[in-house]
Design a protein around this motif. Sequence first.
Motif, PDB file in Angstrom:
ATOM      1  N   PRO A   8      29.811  34.659  40.996  1.00 15.85           N
ATOM      2  CA  PRO A   8      31.022  34.072  40.409  1.00 15.85           C
ATOM      3  C   PRO A   8      31.413  32.728  41.013  1.00 15.85           C
ATOM      4  O   PRO A   8      32.300  32.060  40.502  1.00 15.85           O
ATOM      5  CB  PRO A   8      32.094  35.134  40.679  1.00 15.85           C
ATOM      6  N   THR A  25      36.624  29.917  40.400  1.00 16.10           N
ATOM      7  CA  THR A  25      35.820  31.143  40.334  1.00 16.10           C
ATOM      8  C   THR A  25      35.503  31.393  38.871  1.00 16.10           C
ATOM      9  O   THR A  25      36.100  30.799  37.975  1.00 16.10           O
ATOM     10  CB  THR A  25      36.580  32.378  40.871  1.00 16.10           C
ATOM     11  N   ASN A  33      37.551  36.795  38.276  1.00 14.94           N
ATOM     12  CA  ASN A  33      37.365  36.844  39.731  1.00 14.94           C
ATOM     13  C   ASN A  33      38.446  36.039  40.454  1.00 14.94           C
ATOM     14  O   ASN A  33      38.212  35.511  41.534  1.00 14.94           O
ATOM     15  CB  ASN A  33      35.979  36.323  40.112  1.00 14.94           C
ATOM     16  N   SER A  34      39.623  35.938  39.832  1.00 19.26           N
ATOM     17  CA  SER A  34      40.685  35.128  40.428  1.00 19.26           C
ATOM     18  C   SER A  34      41.139  35.676  41.777  1.00 19.26           C
ATOM     19  O   SER A  34      41.745  34.945  42.572  1.00 19.26           O
ATOM     20  CB  SER A  34      41.878  35.033  39.475  1.00 19.26           C
ATOM     21  N   TRP A  35      40.858  36.923  42.048  1.00 23.14           N
ATOM     22  CA  TRP A  35      41.222  37.505  43.333  1.00 23.14           C
ATOM     23  C   TRP A  35      40.487  36.830  44.484  1.00 23.14           C
ATOM     24  O   TRP A  35      40.877  36.925  45.649  1.00 23.14           O
ATOM     25  CB  TRP A  35      40.953  39.013  43.337  1.00 23.14           C
ATOM     26  N   LEU A  36      39.413  36.101  44.156  1.00 23.83           N
ATOM     27  CA  LEU A  36      38.678  35.351  45.171  1.00 23.83           C
ATOM     28  C   LEU A  36      39.311  34.000  45.469  1.00 23.83           C
ATOM     29  O   LEU A  36      38.943  33.336  46.439  1.00 23.83           O
ATOM     30  CB  LEU A  36      37.234  35.115  44.718  1.00 23.83           C
TER      31      LEU A  36
END
Length: 438
Positions: A138, A241, A245-248
């Motif tokens: 990602p 990202t 995968n915004s948590w990254l």
Amino acid sequence: MTRRSTPTLLALLVLTIAMVVEARPTPAAVNPALTNIPNNTWVQLNSKSYDANGTDITVAGGWPCNSYSALVYDPDHRALLMFGGGGHGGRRGNDVWMYDIGSDAWRMQYFPDPETSYPYSVDDSGMTFAQYCNSTDPMTCNPSAAWLPRGTTTNKRPWTSHSFDQLSYDETNHKLVLFGPNFIFGYGSEHYYGVPDAYAYDVASKTWSHYSSIPKLYHQMSRSAYDPVHKLVVAMGRTWTAPGNSWLATAECWTLNVTTGVWTKKATPPIWGSDANLVWDSVNNVMLMYGADYPTTADLWAYDPGTDTYQQKTTLPDPTYGMPPGGAPNAAFDSAHGILLILGRSDAPYIPTWAYDVRTTRWKKMNATNEPGTDKVIIGSQLAYDPENNVFFLNALRGDFSSTGGFYGERGELYAYRYGPSAPDVTPPSAVRNLTSP
């Protein structure tokens, strides 16, 4: 040694002056249609549109199909510049439009690239991130060599479906700077992404170039503005990202040194500032950013590029209406009056026209006449301020569709607004001299 005669030297001097004057860009005249706009009133403009061949396409519905594209002021040409695609869902475009303020006309700078220049032949192709980027990581996007630089067509022009506040104007090199183009291959989230690259558009030659270094920012939730004091483009937002995968992601700030062409990571912003705009405060020489979505805030922050520091501003309320609501409105700065103007919405409730005076640190609800409604000023509408005509311009959502000027997309419409009369001319007259003497 032969001595030149006085008439010859005089002729050379006249020729030299003429060449210098001719080399200077001719400023556009002040637009008469803007001169009489009353204060605190939004006025819709009925501008002309011309394609890249100079053909009048106004009647054919030729307004730029860029209702979700950013708008920036170009002081070199006394014009507005716009780049982007056509709105929602697998809709793409890579045409640049210039709005000649003096003649009230939109002019396409070049015809957009045809479908054969894209890595897919039809909109909503269903191509996935992994297929285009040749990667399931990602954080990685390495498309095949035919599509490098990534995010471009075979003509090496970037394309984007939205541009939000991802544009700024480099006054040193006379270029439009874009970062994080948002391109779409389909409606699904796995088809909806961009690349963290940056590009520059040279207005004079109408050509694009790709920066060797990049700000690693995602296309949405990010913003940029030009700092004329330090000659920087400042960009803030969340890190890039793949969709889902915004948590990254983390909040980051990057600056482009326009004299070296190098992007550099700076101090971490205190908030993501999701979907908020960034504007240059020419009174205090800082960047200002109001509000955010996800989560919704109503804070006003200042960033000083010279010291790489942030400050949350303590502001005074409107005596009658209090403070503006939270959210991520469009924003621009009136350098004649020292006013930050906000209007619009992202996903939070609609924010009407509010003004913040940077000298008094007080908010004022404007209760403007003929204010565009909530559906016209959603994210991507964008505000820009023209100091020569002393007006704000708003790129609003028109609410209909066209394929003129690019691929199928949602059209826009242009509004103008004046906060207050021009500042008085306080420049003293020059000394009187005898014009008949040498």
